[in-house]
Design an enzyme around this catalytic site. Structure first.
Site: not given
Ligand code: HSE
Length: 322
Positions: A132, A187, A190, A205
């Site tokens: 989280v 990066g 997801e 979360k």
């Molecule tokens: N894909 C998630 C985000 C990664 O963009 O927050 C972190 O949990």
């Protein structure tokens, strides 16, 4: 100096971020803690994919049991993501007596009681700070200092990808698709960015935060969830005209013993502390009954910030089991 042998399970963005974080800060951590944190195995099926890290090939294995059965491995960092097979692999690692650290909000939200229960049964430690808020140390704070409070309400910007998209659409008038592509390249997103843009990642979360803040379980599918795919440049311009900003907010409160919760885009006043949280940054705004308001802020996504939280959990486990 105590050597702590770590198996990284899953060498994608976060696995690489954890490895690189250890390379960068190994000596500083050793000087501060007396711990020699060593990546002793990398469990990964796709060994040859180009990555921003070049560990010795001898560290790689495709067989997780090679690490789980190895008595020299102390901690398994599960960085595969997704509910399965990650949950099963974490259970197996625990049953083999390994402490487990994870960044996996989907597995945790789906299987919170199972994983925490199995860790207890196996007598191992289980930590998930990175699940989280990426690099923000909010879980640790809820589990330590904030135990003095009853938490009445939690509101978070819990997804870096959507916050990055909304910020860039607001500031630079960029298109949704163009910004999403950049978030993927950095990066943040997801593997399937639907989980980000449709609010599911934030709901995962929020489900974890509800367990920690209120001691109640609300499953992800029970959280009313709306993502940002329907947010238009018009919505953003209209909010701006009213001195407001559009944010994807995850909210939960306990009212008369009931948990009220949701994930949805909302217009918030430009003066609200959450309005200034931009790009991939996340924030968790809490109200405690004796503390009042507090806000945790930082990078909620990205390989190094998230890797930093993983390493923090590894240090915590290694210190407690010294
Ligand atoms: N894909 C998630 C985000 C990664 O963009 O927050 C972190 O949990």
């Amino acid at each position: 100096m105590k050597t702590v042998n770590i198996a990284i399970m899953g060498f994608g963005n976060i696995g690489v971020g954890t490895y690189r974080g250890l390379e960068i800060n190994h000596d500083a951590i050793a000087a501060k803690t007396g711990l020699d944190l060593k990546v002793a195995k990398i469990i990964e099926l796709d060994i040859d994919r180009p990555r921003e890290a070049n560990p010795d090939r001898a560290l790689f294995t495709t067989d997780r049991f090679e690490a789980f059965r190895d008595p020299s491995i102390d901690i398994v960092a599960e960085l595969i993501g997704g509910i399965e097979p990650a949950t099963t692999f974490m259970s197996e690692a625990m049953k083999h007596g390994k402490h487990v650290v994870t960044a996996n909000k989907a597995a945790l939200a789906a299987n919170y009681e199972r994983l925490t229960g199995e860790a207890e049964e196996a007598g191992v430690l289980f930590r998930f700070e990175a699940a989280v808020g990426g690099g923000i140390p909010v879980i640790n704070a809820i589990e330590t200092s904030l135990r003095s409070n009853q938490i009445d309400e939690v509101t978070g910007i819990l997804n870096g990808t959507t916050n990055f998209i909304l910020t860039q659409m607001t500031r630079a008038g960029r298109s949704y698709a163009d910004v999403l592509k950049e978030a993927q390249e950095k990066g943040f997103a997801e593997a399937d960015p639907t989980a980000d843009v449709e609010g599911i990642d934030a709901a995962n979360k929020l489900s974890i935060l509800i367990s920690l803040c209120f001691g109640d379980r609300v499953k992800v599918e029970e959280i009313p969830t709306i993502g940002i795919s329907g947010v238009t440049p018009d919505d953003i311009a209209q909010a701006k005209a009213e001195n407001k900003v559009v944010k994807l907010l995850a909210h939960a409160a306990k009212e008369d013993g009931e948990i009220i919760c949701s994930v949805a885009p909302a217009r918030i006043d430009a003066n609200h502390p959450l309005a200034g949280v931009s790009d991939e940054f996340n924030a968790i705004y809490l109200k405690g009954n004796i503390l009042g308001e507090t806000m945790f802020y930082g990078k909620g996504a990205g390989p190094l910030p998230t890797g930093g939280a993983i390493i923090g959990d590894i240090i915590d486990i290694a210190t407690r089991t010294k």
